[in-house]
Design a protein around this motif. Sequence first.
Motif, PDB file in Angstrom:
ATOM      1  N   ALA A  67      45.126  33.158  43.018  1.00 38.15           N
ATOM      2  CA  ALA A  67      43.967  33.835  43.611  1.00 38.15           C
ATOM      3  C   ALA A  67      43.385  33.016  44.755  1.00 38.15           C
TER       4      ALA A  67
ATOM      5  N   VAL B 268      45.823  38.974  38.129  1.00 39.65           N
ATOM      6  CA  VAL B 268      45.393  38.566  39.470  1.00 39.65           C
ATOM      7  C   VAL B 268      45.841  39.595  40.499  1.00 39.65           C
TER       8      VAL B 268
ATOM      9  N   ALA C 127      39.852  37.215  40.935  1.00 41.02           N
ATOM     10  CA  ALA C 127      40.735  37.477  42.071  1.00 41.02           C
ATOM     11  C   ALA C 127      40.073  38.427  43.058  1.00 41.02           C
TER      12      ALA C 127
END
Length: 501
Positions: A484, A435, A264
């Motif tokens: 992400a 994330v 991410a």
Amino acid sequence: MRPAIPLPICRVDAVRAIENTVLGGASPPDLMERAGAAAAQFAIAHLLAGKRSVLVVAGPGNNGGDGFVVARHLLQAWHRVQVVFTGDATRLSGDARKAYDAWLATGQGVRLEAPREPIDLVVDALFGIGLTRDVEGRHAALIEWTNRQRAPVLALDVPSGLEADCGRVLGCAVRARHTATFIALKPGLLTLDGPDHAGDVHLFDLGLDVASMHADRGWVIGEDAVATALAPRARNTHKGSFGSLGVIGGAAGMTGAALLAGRAALHLGTGRTYVGLLDARGFQVDTSAPELMLRECEDTLALAHLNALVVGPGLGQTPPARSAVARALERNVPLVLDADALNLIGAHEALADVCRARVDGTLMTPHPAEAARLLRTTVAEVQKDRVGSAQALAQHYRACVALKGVGTVIATPDGPWYINTSGNPGLASAGMGDVLCGILGALLAQGVTAERALCAGVHLHGLAADACAHALGGEIGLTASEIAQSARRLLNAAVYGTRPD
């Protein structure tokens, strides 16, 4: 609700203080008349569309008074209006009694029970922001009747049965299609059970400048939080211009959490991302993201050039994990703490003391159970006052805190608080918090301040989930990896003013 600019949120005490200030002025406005007129005009413009039959369910207090004003304005607009009144007219006071008398002056009366014939709109004016105890008896029966109707329901200020400050259902609560709320937004409309009961929320400030009238207020995070987080990149740059991030976690059986956070961060623009694994055996490269630099946990913590750290994804609570948290807390860089890093701080006062003493920005992203451990209380108590719990965490640990859940609440140690309205139930899936940590770490590594990073990152995380759900046609089966990638598209679109694919 996706405001382009922040909208004010006030708890009940703050709303009352504003009302008292305004009504105590030299020429006090009739706020009840303004509120009822605004709600009636909204109903005419957006809900009735040529339909005529309206039932107003008016309760025993000021919310019932708002309902009588709505009923009178709808009657004057040639709608067929009936009012069920559950109160005692002799006990109404002030503006509520005036509104009741004005309704009777039209030649209309009040009903004791709901009609049997079909209606086109129900206006819920049973209980407002003052409700603090469970709804019972006749009022509970009326709420249940309202929820059975096929007609749309417009709630006034808050859906009856919903606690305005926290979003708890007090026994039972109206499920409205729309809520017309007055003066400022209420936390309970935006968090916990509020979004499931309030429907689409419409704010009518009644001509008051709320932002200048009371210090105890929060804000809805606007989309400008994402657009202004980062500037467009200069051409004459290199990877060092965008920061180096260390991600600490990945104990045995949980390496995926740390890798998700690292990936991410890559997607959100970090120049270099190092993932320090507690269990690095067999991990020399992440084949899905070979750009990540995988190392032993201690080696990553020792890197002198890190601009930010994320600690917690897949960390565990072993002695090595505790040691890693202690070392990270001592680093003079902005820090994101999540998952077991929070649990360890909650369990060990020595770690908590170091956290409180930090000078660089500290971000904490607990879910309610982790928040309860940090505050030495129960999940029920945390959820009972989500805004207050987030503020308590921020003040106690000297950190910027995001209390996750429906309507994530963000609090700062000495400043304002916020509620996020982006996101959907698709975020209730493994890896989503990892994330979010990576997104936050990437923003910190690129020089965004702690408060701005937390607001922008949380809002972007939710927007990414909304975009994925729209693309998939629903909220089922969203994965953290998709979030992400979606966040990357949305961030670029916000920073460069383009349309995301």
